[in-house]
Design a protein around this motif. Sequence first.
Motif, PDB file in Angstrom:
ATOM      1  N   ARG A   1     -52.901  96.438  69.185  1.00 30.49           N
ATOM      2  CA  ARG A   1     -52.807  97.955  69.171  1.00 30.49           C
ATOM      3  C   ARG A   1     -54.321  98.436  68.785  1.00 30.49           C
TER       4      ARG A   1
ATOM      5  N   TRP B   1     -50.503  91.952  65.841  1.00 26.55           N
ATOM      6  CA  TRP B   1     -50.096  93.588  65.752  1.00 26.55           C
ATOM      7  C   TRP B   1     -51.471  94.438  65.733  1.00 26.55           C
TER       8      TRP B   1
ATOM      9  N   ARG C   1     -58.559 100.264  72.426  1.00 25.77           N
ATOM     10  CA  ARG C   1     -57.831 100.825  73.520  1.00 25.77           C
ATOM     11  C   ARG C   1     -58.007 102.197  73.780  1.00 25.77           C
TER      12      ARG C   1
ATOM     13  N   ARG D   1     -48.861 101.089  56.079  1.00 29.90           N
ATOM     14  CA  ARG D   1     -49.413 100.003  57.052  1.00 29.90           C
ATOM     15  C   ARG D   1     -49.914 100.846  58.473  1.00 29.90           C
TER      16      ARG D   1
ATOM     17  N   ASN E   1     -62.418 101.246  61.696  1.00 31.56           N
ATOM     18  CA  ASN E   1     -62.883 102.904  61.668  1.00 31.56           C
ATOM     19  C   ASN E   1     -63.615 103.151  60.470  1.00 31.56           C
TER      20      ASN E   1
ATOM     21  N   GLY F   1     -50.466 108.992  64.487  1.00 30.80           N
ATOM     22  CA  GLY F   1     -51.457 108.145  65.224  1.00 30.80           C
ATOM     23  C   GLY F   1     -51.245 108.448  66.837  1.00 30.80           C
ATOM     24  N   ASN F   2     -50.063 108.441  67.305  1.00 28.81           N
ATOM     25  CA  ASN F   2     -49.820 108.636  68.685  1.00 28.81           C
ATOM     26  C   ASN F   2     -50.538 110.041  69.167  1.00 28.81           C
TER      27      ASN F   2
ATOM     28  N   THR G   1     -47.123  93.571  58.235  1.00 26.16           N
ATOM     29  CA  THR G   1     -48.136  94.023  59.516  1.00 26.16           C
ATOM     30  C   THR G   1     -48.524  92.219  59.980  1.00 26.16           C
TER      31      THR G   1
ATOM     32  N   ASN H   1     -60.663 102.588  67.776  1.00 23.17           N
ATOM     33  CA  ASN H   1     -59.439 101.804  68.384  1.00 23.17           C
ATOM     34  C   ASN H   1     -59.933 101.514  69.853  1.00 23.17           C
TER      35      ASN H   1
ATOM     36  N   CYS I   1     -64.959 111.943  61.709  1.00 18.49           N
ATOM     37  CA  CYS I   1     -65.711 110.942  62.310  1.00 18.49           C
ATOM     38  C   CYS I   1     -66.815 111.467  63.278  1.00 18.49           C
TER      39      CYS I   1
ATOM     40  N   HIS J   1     -67.476 106.427  69.344  1.00 15.50           N
ATOM     41  CA  HIS J   1     -66.688 106.169  68.209  1.00 15.50           C
ATOM     42  C   HIS J   1     -65.715 104.995  68.030  1.00 15.50           C
TER      43      HIS J   1
HETATM   44  O1  UT7 Z   1     -61.205 108.256  64.281  1.00 15.42           O
HETATM   45  C1  UT7 Z   1     -60.066 109.089  64.837  1.00 15.42           C
HETATM   46  C2  UT7 Z   1     -58.855 108.716  64.013  1.00 15.42           C
HETATM   47  N1  UT7 Z   1     -57.915 108.086  64.489  1.00 15.42           N
HETATM   48  C3  UT7 Z   1     -57.770 107.195  65.863  1.00 15.42           C
HETATM   49  O2  UT7 Z   1     -58.376 107.342  66.633  1.00 15.42           O
HETATM   50  C4  UT7 Z   1     -56.388 106.530  65.485  1.00 15.42           C
HETATM   51  C5  UT7 Z   1     -55.506 107.062  66.783  1.00 15.42           C
HETATM   52  N2  UT7 Z   1     -54.090 106.100  67.059  1.00 15.42           N
HETATM   53  C6  UT7 Z   1     -54.190 104.963  67.173  1.00 15.42           C
HETATM   54  O3  UT7 Z   1     -55.213 104.142  67.034  1.00 15.42           O
HETATM   55  C7  UT7 Z   1     -52.679 104.358  67.375  1.00 15.42           C
HETATM   56  O4  UT7 Z   1     -51.760 105.275  67.504  1.00 15.42           O
HETATM   57  C8  UT7 Z   1     -52.340 103.257  66.093  1.00 15.42           C
HETATM   58  C9  UT7 Z   1     -52.989 102.130  66.040  1.00 15.42           C
HETATM   59  C10 UT7 Z   1     -52.247 104.096  64.923  1.00 15.42           C
HETATM   60  C11 UT7 Z   1     -50.922 103.068  66.346  1.00 15.42           C
HETATM   61  O5  UT7 Z   1     -50.974 102.318  67.758  1.00 15.42           O
HETATM   62  P1  UT7 Z   1     -49.273 102.839  68.594  1.00 15.42           P
HETATM   63  O6  UT7 Z   1     -49.587 102.019  69.729  1.00 15.42           O
HETATM   64  O7  UT7 Z   1     -49.406 104.280  68.882  1.00 15.42           O
HETATM   65  O8  UT7 Z   1     -48.204 102.403  67.729  1.00 15.42           O
HETATM   66  P2  UT7 Z   1     -47.191 103.605  67.192  1.00 15.42           P
HETATM   67  O9  UT7 Z   1     -47.573 104.403  66.061  1.00 15.42           O
HETATM   68  O10 UT7 Z   1     -46.334 103.836  68.468  1.00 15.42           O
HETATM   69  O11 UT7 Z   1     -46.080 102.513  66.434  1.00 15.42           O
HETATM   70  C12 UT7 Z   1     -45.375 101.264  67.271  1.00 15.42           C
HETATM   71  C13 UT7 Z   1     -44.529 100.588  66.172  1.00 15.42           C
HETATM   72  C14 UT7 Z   1     -43.855 101.395  65.225  1.00 15.42           C
HETATM   73  O12 UT7 Z   1     -42.534 100.826  65.080  1.00 15.42           O
HETATM   74  P3  UT7 Z   1     -41.122 101.152  65.939  1.00 15.42           P
HETATM   75  O13 UT7 Z   1     -40.810 102.655  65.457  1.00 15.42           O
HETATM   76  O14 UT7 Z   1     -41.666 101.114  67.329  1.00 15.42           O
HETATM   77  O15 UT7 Z   1     -40.098 100.223  65.419  1.00 15.42           O
HETATM   78  C15 UT7 Z   1     -44.632 101.287  63.980  1.00 15.42           C
HETATM   79  O16 UT7 Z   1     -43.622 101.474  62.875  1.00 15.42           O
HETATM   80  O17 UT7 Z   1     -45.594  99.703  65.262  1.00 15.42           O
HETATM   81  C16 UT7 Z   1     -45.171 100.060  64.071  1.00 15.42           C
HETATM   82  N3  UT7 Z   1     -46.194  99.833  63.155  1.00 15.42           N
HETATM   83  C17 UT7 Z   1     -46.771  98.542  62.867  1.00 15.42           C
HETATM   84  N4  UT7 Z   1     -46.369  97.389  62.730  1.00 15.42           N
HETATM   85  C18 UT7 Z   1     -46.896  96.429  62.403  1.00 15.42           C
HETATM   86  C19 UT7 Z   1     -47.167 100.863  62.807  1.00 15.42           C
HETATM   87  N5  UT7 Z   1     -48.029 100.310  61.892  1.00 15.42           N
HETATM   88  C20 UT7 Z   1     -48.080  98.917  62.095  1.00 15.42           C
HETATM   89  C21 UT7 Z   1     -48.549  97.874  61.407  1.00 15.42           C
HETATM   90  N6  UT7 Z   1     -48.229  96.687  61.723  1.00 15.42           N
HETATM   91  N7  UT7 Z   1     -49.811  98.120  60.940  1.00 15.42           N
END
Ligand code: UT7
Length: 322
Positions: free
Chosen positions: A37, A33, A254, A152, A279, A214-215, A29, A252, A113, A249
């Motif tokens: 994000r 990133w 975003r 990650r 978080n 996550g999405n 990571t 994130n 949460c 809360h």
């Molecule tokens: O408290 C309530 C609970 N949780 C939340 O509120 C979290 C809600 N979700 C999120 O905050 C976001 O969905 C995340 C931060 C978890 C992820 O962000 P995203 O913009 O939705 O990213 P993604 O899951 O679409 O992943 C994009 C890419 C993927 O790679 P590919 O498939 O595009 O090649 C992931 O494998 O980023 C990759 N990825 C990472 N890269 C670097 C996922 N985690 C990491 C990381 N470092 N830690």
Amino acid sequence: MKHARIAGTGSYLPEKVVTNDDLARSMDTSDEWIRERTGIRRRHIAADGETTSSIAVAAARRAIEAAGIEPRAIDLIVVATTTADKIFPSVACQVQRKLGISGCGAFDVQAACSGFIYGLDIADRFVRTGGAENVLVIGAETLSRIVDWNDRSTAVLFGDGAGAVLLEANDRPGIVAAHIHADGEQEELLHVPAGVSSGLAELKAQSAFIQMNGNAVFRKAVATLDSIARETLLGHGVSADELDWFVPHQANLRIINAAAKKLGMPAERVVVTVDEHANTSAASIPLALDIAVRDGRIRRGELLLLEGFGAGFTWGSTLLYY
Ligand code: UT7
């Protein structure tokens, strides 16, 4: 009828700080990133021997001191947590023991949460119906203990911490409205599969860690935070213009920005602390509240909208005069 008013706030973050660069040294990571994000820069991790109840007590002592009351005056303790020290007794009972005030009611609330928002709603009802005069409401978590540090996609998101408020019965308003909701239909989008009734003997390491889509959670969080804001404001004839602070809360940046934009809250009236502690689940809202009270942003008499969203799914809001 008395109102439930915040007499004091407190919080505690463990001393050990883990930055994004620290994580990048042990997993694939990067600081860039994680910041882009999530808005997270660092998280605090409980030391060996620190537990949810010990950090909860640290936050509670600060809230009690800020309220200027004797611990003995507390007649109810509500702790929101998903990471209790033991299966039983509750963290609330352990907090009570550590404060040396046995006798008062004490119990935990498990709403992930949104737990602190649930706890505030319960405490408000106790105060308004005369069941309690001084209620300690705490959100405390040691999520680092249920994070898979090899994953990650979740490891970068969570941290440990605690926040607390001392609610007192007062003639002046306080909590104006509280709403809580849940939808148990989408459990597997965000959960820790392990549990007591599934049998701890069957426990596999993987099932004891946070698992999240996550999405899907992201999309649900933005839509839900918007609907709960509308429900709360419309239901009480308050417009977003009248709010002094939005305290959501902290999961994130975003999600926070999207929710604030839909609500029409300018960034300068939104409390953001997720960069500092990631978080922390049930602890995130009282942590954000205490940080903003202590740095002078939130002042007496101001109107605040608190909002939570988390596993369950659960969500809720509190509209209150600080
Ligand atoms: O408290 C309530 C609970 N949780 C939340 O509120 C979290 C809600 N979700 C999120 O905050 C976001 O969905 C995340 C931060 C978890 C992820 O962000 P995203 O913009 O939705 O990213 P993604 O899951 O679409 O992943 C994009 C890419 C993927 O790679 P590919 O498939 O595009 O090649 C992931 O494998 O980023 C990759 N990825 C990472 N890269 C670097 C996922 N985690 C990491 C990381 N470092 N830690």
